[in-house]
Scaffold this active site. Structure first.
Site, PDB file in Angstrom:
ATOM      1  N   LYS A 114       0.837  -1.212   0.000  1.00 35.44           N
ATOM      2  CA  LYS A 114       0.000   0.000   0.000  1.00 35.44           C
ATOM      3  C   LYS A 114       0.872   1.263   0.000  1.00 35.44           C
ATOM      4  CE  LYS A 114      -1.811   1.615   4.121  1.00 35.44           C
ATOM      5  NZ  LYS A 114      -1.470   3.009   4.427  1.00 35.44           N
ATOM      6  N   ASN A 115       1.805   1.302   0.938  1.00 34.47           N
ATOM      7  CA  ASN A 115       2.537   2.556   1.127  1.00 34.47           C
ATOM      8  C   ASN A 115       3.482   2.844  -0.035  1.00 34.47           C
ATOM      9  OD1 ASN A 115       1.087   2.858   3.424  1.00 34.47           O
ATOM     10  ND2 ASN A 115       2.711   2.189   4.827  1.00 34.47           N
ATOM     11  N   CYS A 162      -5.267   7.198   9.103  1.00 40.16           N
ATOM     12  CA  CYS A 162      -5.637   6.595  10.384  1.00 40.16           C
ATOM     13  C   CYS A 162      -5.489   7.593  11.528  1.00 40.16           C
ATOM     14  CB  CYS A 162      -4.752   5.383  10.664  1.00 40.16           C
ATOM     15  SG  CYS A 162      -5.239   3.919   9.740  1.00 40.16           S
ATOM     16  N   ARG A 210      -0.255  13.718  13.491  1.00 44.67           N
ATOM     17  CA  ARG A 210       0.171  13.570  12.098  1.00 44.67           C
ATOM     18  C   ARG A 210       0.209  14.898  11.322  1.00 44.67           C
ATOM     19  NH1 ARG A 210      -2.088   8.186   9.351  1.00 44.67           N
ATOM     20  NH2 ARG A 210       0.050   8.097   8.594  1.00 44.67           N
ATOM     21  N   ASP A 255       3.848   0.058  12.427  1.00 47.68           N
ATOM     22  CA  ASP A 255       2.667  -0.554  11.804  1.00 47.68           C
ATOM     23  C   ASP A 255       2.462  -2.014  12.194  1.00 47.68           C
ATOM     24  OD1 ASP A 255       2.288   1.843  10.313  1.00 47.68           O
ATOM     25  OD2 ASP A 255       3.853   1.187   8.955  1.00 47.68           O
ATOM     26  N   ARG A 286      -8.752  -0.354   3.605  1.00 48.49           N
ATOM     27  CA  ARG A 286      -7.761   0.612   3.122  1.00 48.49           C
ATOM     28  C   ARG A 286      -6.420  -0.051   2.835  1.00 48.49           C
ATOM     29  NH1 ARG A 286      -6.598   4.588   7.039  1.00 48.49           N
ATOM     30  NH2 ARG A 286      -5.119   5.061   5.415  1.00 48.49           N
TER      31      ARG A 286
HETATM   32  N1  EPU Z   1       5.495  13.854  11.344  1.00 47.97           N
HETATM   33  C1  EPU Z   1       5.515  15.184  11.681  1.00 47.97           C
HETATM   34  N2  EPU Z   1       5.494  16.103  10.671  1.00 47.97           N
HETATM   35  C2  EPU Z   1       5.460  15.754   9.361  1.00 47.97           C
HETATM   36  C3  EPU Z   1       5.440  14.369   9.024  1.00 47.97           C
HETATM   37  C4  EPU Z   1       5.465  13.442  10.053  1.00 47.97           C
HETATM   38  O1  EPU Z   1       5.551  15.538  12.857  1.00 47.97           O
HETATM   39  O2  EPU Z   1       5.446  16.624   8.494  1.00 47.97           O
HETATM   40  C5  EPU Z   1       5.513  12.851  12.425  1.00 47.97           C
HETATM   41  C6  EPU Z   1       4.230  12.015  12.434  1.00 47.97           C
HETATM   42  O3  EPU Z   1       3.192  12.646  13.119  1.00 47.97           O
HETATM   43  C7  EPU Z   1       4.704  10.744  13.089  1.00 47.97           C
HETATM   44  C8  EPU Z   1       6.155  10.618  12.597  1.00 47.97           C
HETATM   45  O4  EPU Z   1       6.533  11.920  12.160  1.00 47.97           O
HETATM   46  O5  EPU Z   1       4.696  10.908  14.473  1.00 47.97           O
HETATM   47  C9  EPU Z   1       6.350   9.647  11.452  1.00 47.97           C
HETATM   48  O6  EPU Z   1       5.482   9.967  10.395  1.00 47.97           O
HETATM   49  P1  EPU Z   1       5.812   9.623   8.893  1.00 47.97           P
HETATM   50  O7  EPU Z   1       5.810  10.879   8.120  1.00 47.97           O
HETATM   51  O8  EPU Z   1       7.013   8.751   8.831  1.00 47.97           O
HETATM   52  O9  EPU Z   1       4.556   8.771   8.495  1.00 47.97           O
HETATM   53  P2  EPU Z   1       3.654   8.912   7.219  1.00 47.97           P
HETATM   54  O10 EPU Z   1       4.480   9.141   6.024  1.00 47.97           O
HETATM   55  O11 EPU Z   1       2.534   9.837   7.484  1.00 47.97           O
HETATM   56  C10 EPU Z   1       3.821   6.407   6.584  1.00 47.97           C
HETATM   57  C11 EPU Z   1       2.855   5.297   6.403  1.00 47.97           C
HETATM   58  C12 EPU Z   1       2.285   4.879   7.739  1.00 47.97           C
HETATM   59  C13 EPU Z   1       3.428   4.496   8.669  1.00 47.97           C
HETATM   60  C14 EPU Z   1       4.463   5.618   8.758  1.00 47.97           C
HETATM   61  C15 EPU Z   1       5.691   5.257   9.569  1.00 47.97           C
HETATM   62  C16 EPU Z   1       1.959   5.835   4.226  1.00 47.97           C
HETATM   63  C17 EPU Z   1       0.789   6.198   3.414  1.00 47.97           C
HETATM   64  N3  EPU Z   1       1.778   5.747   5.533  1.00 47.97           N
HETATM   65  O12 EPU Z   1       3.055   7.468   7.148  1.00 47.97           O
HETATM   66  O13 EPU Z   1       1.510   3.734   7.465  1.00 47.97           O
HETATM   67  O14 EPU Z   1       2.928   4.244   9.966  1.00 47.97           O
HETATM   68  O15 EPU Z   1       4.891   5.998   7.437  1.00 47.97           O
HETATM   69  O16 EPU Z   1       6.345   4.189   9.025  1.00 47.97           O
HETATM   70  O17 EPU Z   1       3.014   5.566   3.689  1.00 47.97           O
HETATM   71  C18 EPU Z   1      -0.113   2.128   7.865  1.00 47.97           C
HETATM   72  O18 EPU Z   1       0.258   1.584   6.805  1.00 47.97           O
HETATM   73  O19 EPU Z   1      -0.917   1.586   8.670  1.00 47.97           O
HETATM   74  C19 EPU Z   1       0.386   3.457   8.190  1.00 47.97           C
HETATM   75  C20 EPU Z   1      -0.158   4.235   9.109  1.00 47.97           C
END
Ligand code: EPU
Length: 429
Positions: free
Chosen positions: A22-23, A117, A122, A306, A398
């Site tokens: 997915k990601n 989620c 976030r 995750d 999802r």
């Molecule tokens: N964060 C910030 N500011 C930002 C971006 C992130 O503070 O601008 C914080 C987030 O709030 C979190 C941490 O940094 O506390 C990590 O967030 P990250 O940006 O790495 O996560 P993401 O890109 O929003 C992706 C996956 C998530 C997975 C995370 C961590 C996708 C679509 N989602 O999210 O997947 O948990 O990386 O590996 O790629 C899932 O698949 O169930 C899922 C939630």
């Protein structure tokens, strides 16, 4: 509203195929918007986040179709608007990654703050700061980011935290920038490596993906390419844990051990055999009761956030006390109250969940709180005595393609109320 019913206690046996990630898929799809041409993607999972993103693309003027051979074609030759539909963007997290692509294509864009989620605040501040460092002008008005750009210019960017989304987004933007960009403290997940490989296949010059520092030499434009999404390491982990919790014997086909190292290492530590074979792993529980273990989630290559939920279901039946500390998100334990309904002895204090293993779980009606929390309930239901009914399935849809049929093919007594054969009768007794 659909429900899943599971009559627990059947050991899973046989082979399950892990689908595309997915990601990885949603990030690469956002990258396809950078390209004025037809991108062909193989192994894209048919999950609701993918369809939501395709609906957003349709609104923007891109066309797409799943071909007969299963490949997804995205034709972004002619985009007609730079305004992303708010209500769709707010349904998922990765939709925000189209902001950079729209700025490249139009010199302006409007993209709402994303959804996804409910597992913590976030924010998108790292994305915004990085895009601004690359030369975009962004303002937030009524929950929508409005952007303007002449052309991205190479910059030195330091990420405060190795954010997966920000690393992907900035890598895509910098691929089309004028000059050289260095991003430090990057995320290093396998998806990041594959997204860089995709962009390079489209003519980008990106080096270092998979390490903490990524260097990008910008090019004037990218060209279309045909590319494959990697197998989903989170599905691989989920099916491996499902095999272990039921005392089964499952070949998890297409699981890539190098992507799942932290989860497989913890599985081995508690008494599960994970045998690495060509094109997958064979998973078997070696002891009747598993040993407890402590887990701390960390950015890759640490234990993935995750996977802590699904692992918690397994530890609920271990012999002893386990601690799970969540360091990536501030609120990723909402599922624990549902797991407790199934008899798990689990308490949360701050960022740590204490799980005292019990000898059996018992069926109950439960609700998915988020995607991986939902998967944790399904896995627990596979081991619980009696019929567990699970609702809130939109979360599961999802990220897990054909979840119920795949588990049924492994011998689970599981049904979904919307299934062709109808009804939720799963136990013969
Ligand atoms: N964060 C910030 N500011 C930002 C971006 C992130 O503070 O601008 C914080 C987030 O709030 C979190 C941490 O940094 O506390 C990590 O967030 P990250 O940006 O790495 O996560 P993401 O890109 O929003 C992706 C996956 C998530 C997975 C995370 C961590 C996708 C679509 N989602 O999210 O997947 O948990 O990386 O590996 O790629 C899932 O698949 O169930 C899922 C939630």
């Amino acid at each position: 509203m659909d429900k899943i019913a599971i009559c627990g206690g059947k050991p899973l046996e046989g082979t399950v195929e892990v689908g595309g990630s997915k990601n990885d898929a949603v990030a690469i799809m956002a990258g396809a918007l950078l390209i004025a041409g037809k991108t062909v993607l193989h192994n894209v999972p048919r999950i609701s986040d993918v369809y939501t993103l395709l609906n957003i693309f349709q609104h923007l003027g891109a066309t797409s179709r799943f071909r007969e051979d299963g490949a997804l074609e995205i034709d972004a030759s002619r985009l007609t608007t730079s305004e992303a539909p708010q209500e769709l963007v707010r349904q998922m997290r990765a939709s925000f990654n189209i902001l950079g692509a729209l700025l490249v294509r139009f010199g302006q864009a409007s993209v709402a703050m994303p959804g996804g989620c409910n597992i913590g605040a976030r924010p998108v501040n790292f994305h915004v700061k990085g895009l601004e460092e690359l030369g975009a002008k962004l303002t937030l008005e009524h929950g929508v980011y409005l952007g303007r750009l002449r052309r991205f210019r190479g910059a030195n960017i330091y990420l405060e935290f190795p954010s997966a989304g920000a690393t992907q987004h900035l890598m895509m933007a910098a691929a089309c920038a004028q000059g050289r960009t260095v991003i430090e403290n990057c995320a290093a997940e396998p998806e990041i490596v594959n997204i860089a490989a995709f962009l390079n296949a489209c003519g980008a010059h990106i080096q270092g993906a998979g390490t903490a520092t990524i260097e990008i030499e910008g090019v004037p434009e990218l060209h279309p390419a045909e590319f494959s999404i990697i197998p989903d390491r989170l599905q691989a982990g989920t099916y491996s844990i499902a095999a272990a919790i039921t005392g089964g014997d499952v070949f998890v086909k297409h699981a890539r051990p190098e992507d799942c190292r932290p989860v497989f290492s913890k599985l081995r530590e508690i008494g599960v055999e994970v045998q690495e074979l060509p094109d997958g792993v064979r998973v078997r529980r070696l002891t009747k009761r598993l040993a407890p273990v402590d887990i701390k989630t960390m950015p890759h290559p640490g234990f993935p956030t995750d996977m802590q939920q699904v692992f918690a279901s397994l530890l609920a039946l271990a012999e002893g006390v386990s601690l799970i500390t969540e360091t990536v998100y501030e609120n990723r334990f909402r599922y624990t109250t549902e797991l407790a309904r199934l008899g798990a002895d689990i308490t949360v204090e701050g960022r740590t969940a204490k799980i005292t293993g019990v000898s059996r779980l018992m069926a109950a009606p439960v609700t998915c709180t988020d995607l991986r929390g939902g998967a944790a309930l399904v896995v627990a239901g596979l081991a619980a005595e009696g019929v567990t009914e699970i609702d809130g399935l939109d979360h599961l849809d999802r990220g897990y393609e054909n979840f119920v049929p795949k588990l049924r093919s492994l011998g689970a007594s599981i049904k979904r109320s919307g299934d062709a054969n109808g009804g939720l009768q799963v136990c013969s007794a």
